[in-house]
Design an enzyme around this catalytic site. Structure first.
Site, PDB file in Angstrom:
ATOM      1  N   SER A   1       0.848  -1.154   0.146  1.00  0.00           N
ATOM      2  CA  SER A   1       0.081   0.014   0.015  1.00  0.00           C
ATOM      3  C   SER A   1       0.872   1.307  -0.035  1.00  0.00           C
ATOM      4  O   SER A   1       2.148   1.107  -0.074  1.00  0.00           O
ATOM      5  CB  SER A   1      -0.675  -0.075   1.112  1.00  0.00           C
ATOM      6  OG  SER A   1      -0.128   0.207   2.192  1.00  0.00           O
ATOM      7  N   LYS A   2       0.157   2.474  -0.027  1.00  0.00           N
ATOM      8  CA  LYS A   2       1.121   3.590  -0.121  1.00  0.00           C
ATOM      9  C   LYS A   2       1.970   3.806   0.784  1.00  0.00           C
ATOM     10  O   LYS A   2       3.074   4.604   0.609  1.00  0.00           O
ATOM     11  CB  LYS A   2       0.072   4.691   0.017  1.00  0.00           C
ATOM     12  CG  LYS A   2      -0.718   5.219  -1.242  1.00  0.00           C
ATOM     13  CD  LYS A   2      -1.283   6.468  -1.563  1.00  0.00           C
ATOM     14  CE  LYS A   2      -2.011   6.800  -2.597  1.00  0.00           C
ATOM     15  NZ  LYS A   2      -3.515   6.648  -2.499  1.00  0.00           N
ATOM     16  N   ARG A   3       1.817   3.225   2.167  1.00  0.00           N
ATOM     17  CA  ARG A   3       2.780   3.593   2.905  1.00  0.00           C
ATOM     18  C   ARG A   3       4.209   2.685   2.933  1.00  0.00           C
ATOM     19  O   ARG A   3       5.279   3.224   3.601  1.00  0.00           O
ATOM     20  CB  ARG A   3       2.236   3.357   4.487  1.00  0.00           C
ATOM     21  CG  ARG A   3       2.172   1.913   4.813  1.00  0.00           C
ATOM     22  CD  ARG A   3       1.225   1.584   6.024  1.00  0.00           C
ATOM     23  NE  ARG A   3       0.838   0.170   6.028  1.00  0.00           N
ATOM     24  CZ  ARG A   3       1.924  -0.916   6.162  1.00  0.00           C
ATOM     25  NH1 ARG A   3       2.979  -0.547   6.948  1.00  0.00           N
ATOM     26  NH2 ARG A   3       1.315  -2.210   6.292  1.00  0.00           N
TER      27      ARG A   3
ATOM     28  N   GLY B   1       5.587   3.074  -0.189  1.00  0.00           N
ATOM     29  CA  GLY B   1       6.142   3.859  -1.145  1.00  0.00           C
ATOM     30  C   GLY B   1       5.191   4.042  -2.557  1.00  0.00           C
ATOM     31  O   GLY B   1       4.058   4.106  -2.261  1.00  0.00           O
TER      32      GLY B   1
END
Ligand code: GLU
Length: 487
Positions: A254-256, A258
């Site tokens: 997921s976005k966390r 990168g």
């Protein structure tokens, strides 16, 4: 494989940019269709007007096209089983809802959000699995009339019976769900919008989809969908649930972690064939440890087994490494074409650069590029107005003998009767002779003075590209600059 040609689909919801995980699902379906000579259908799941947008849809289509994942039927490609936007298929869901109501498979539910939330909270408090407990399941006609008279608009819930839901997954084998634990689920919301599980069954059936290949996060949805298939008297497709892409900590990417959107990699200068190659490869290799693979090879060697049961870790370093390989090995003219936007973005007047010269520059620096956007800084050494001594280069030039080498270089350049193409070896030999310096002590000050850097393309290439003029100026500048006064 059945005698018929398989029909598979990718069904994105345009609620954001294409995630690499979804791109991988699209790729598996696309490779499956191409491998077996079947059809790949693109369907846009845009029933939710609040979360979906046309803009995201265009961006997803653009990203798929960038990856060369083409569809046989879908937006812009009518195939007789459309429309391919769920928004335009609402009349079909209406029709099948009526069938289900008549068959008694669904019932109207008048519970409000607040009532449902209270029920959920109560179950959680009693340490029970939150699910709908069937309040509206057995309402009498007069109860229903009272609700409607109160102005309540019903949603429609699917009536789940007891027993097991079983199916055989092409990747995971035998799967079993306890229907009793599920709770009656909504198939059409009170605002008339069909829920995903209902619309997807109607669509997959009407679009004659033979295989549904999607992420394992949809496994429990499949159980619900099978109940709807049965109630509508439809033959279900074959299901294959592939593993998900994980971050380095083994949680869902997921976005966390990168970058996760295809577009981000594209903007950074990852080549489309590299991302495709990497996503096809993720968690496996193409046999014999091979990692670089053309699209044709990907298709011919495709096997669903490769999608694997266990999650595959997304390793950006490996993606970068693969990008470097493609940049080094690719066709120079094509690479130049693809680099132009990045060169422009770095502030160069691309239209006024000599193309043959530019190709020589690119050929010289391509070995040091990880992504296309690296070209900006890597090219700087070839432009006099961007030439500058880095800290490391200054360090090198402060070393003993370094300035002697540069002085000898300037002299040799003054005397050089050669064009720069042939000059390099002659000049090096003459500087070595004049100074008695050899090896690194000879090369490093020359590299530092000529390029302003301590790393970069091979020096003979640099000499061949720079004009004799530039070489002379740079040596001169170093000598007359602050470092020149030192011994
Ligand atoms: N629109 C769904 C999603 O994006 C499709 C899932 C499916 O393939 O059925 O997750």
């Amino acid at each position: 494989m059945t005698a018929d040609k398989p029909r598979v689909r990718f069904a994105p919801s345009p609620t954001g940019d294409l995630h690499v995980g979804n791109a991988r699902t699209a790729l598996f379906n696309w490779m499956f269709a191409r491998h077996y000579g079947g059809e790949f259908i693109l369907r846009i799941e845009d029933t939710d007007p609040v979360r979906t947008s046309r803009d995201f849809e265009y961006r997803i289509l653009e990203d798929l096209a960038w990856l060369s994942i083409d569809w046989d039927e879908g937006p812009g490609k009518e195939g007789g089983k459309g429309p391919y936007h769920q928004q335009e298929r609402l009349y079909l869901y209406d029709h099948y809802l009526k069938n289900l109501i008549e068959a008694g498979a669904v019932y109207p539910c008048y519970c409000t959000e607040a009532e449902l939330e209270a029920e959920r909270a109560e179950l959680v408090f009693r340490k029970m699995m939150p699910r709908y407990m069937g309040k509206c399941r057995n309402l009498s006609d007069s109860n229903r009339k009272t609700m409607t008279d109160q102005g309540r608009k019903p949603s429609y819930r699917f009536r789940i019976g007891a027993g097991q839901i079983e199916f055989s997954d092409l990747i995971r084998g035998a799967m079993k769900f306890d229907a009793g634990a599920l709770g009656d689920f909504i198939i059409v919301r009170s605002n008339g919008i069909p829920a995903y599980n209902f619309a997807v069954v109607v669509d997959d059936h009407l679009m004659t989809i033979s295989h549904v290949i999607r992420g394992e996060d949809h496994l429990s949805n499949t159980a619900l969908q099978l109940l709807i298939y049965e109630a509508l008297g439809f033959k279900p497709p074959i299901f294959a649930h592939h593993s998900l892409i994980l971050g380095k900590d083994r949680s869902k990417l997921s976005k966390r972690h990168g970058s996760v959107a295809v577009r981000e990699f594209r903007e950074r200068g990852i080549l489309p064939e590299v991302l495709l190659n990497y996503l096809a490869l993720l968690g496996s290799s193409f046999g014999g440890g091979r990692e670089v693979c053309t699209q044709e090879e990907m298709i011919s060697s495709f096997s669903l087994d490769r999608a694997g049961k266990s999650g595959a870790i997304f390793d950006e370093d490996k993606l970068n490494w693969l990008n470097g390989i493609y940049i080094r090995q690719g066709d120079l003219e094509r690479l130049t074409e693809r680099l132009l936007p990045y060169i422009r973005a770095a502030g160069h007047d691309v239209d006024n650069l000599d193309r043959a010269w530019l190709e020589r520059v690119i050929d010289a620096v391509r070995g040091d590029l990880v992504t296309l956007s690296d070209i900006g800084t890597q090219m700087d050494i070839f432009f006099d107005d961007r030439y500058a001594l880095s800290g490391e280069a200054q360090q090198v030039l402060r070393e003993e003998q370094a300035m002697n080498v540069v002085r000898a270089l300037r002299e040799s350049l003054e005397q050089s009767p050669f064009s720069t193409d042939e000059a390099y070896h002659q000049i090096m030999a003459s500087v070595a002779k004049k100074t008695g310096v050899k090896g690194k002590k000879l090369f490093m000050p020359i590299r530092a003075a000529v390029t302003g850097k301590v790393r970069g393309p091979e020096l003979d290439k640099v000499f061949a590209i720079l004009s004799l003029e530039s070489l002379r100026h740079r040596a001169e500048d170093v000598i007359s600059g602050p470092l020149g006064g030192r011994r």
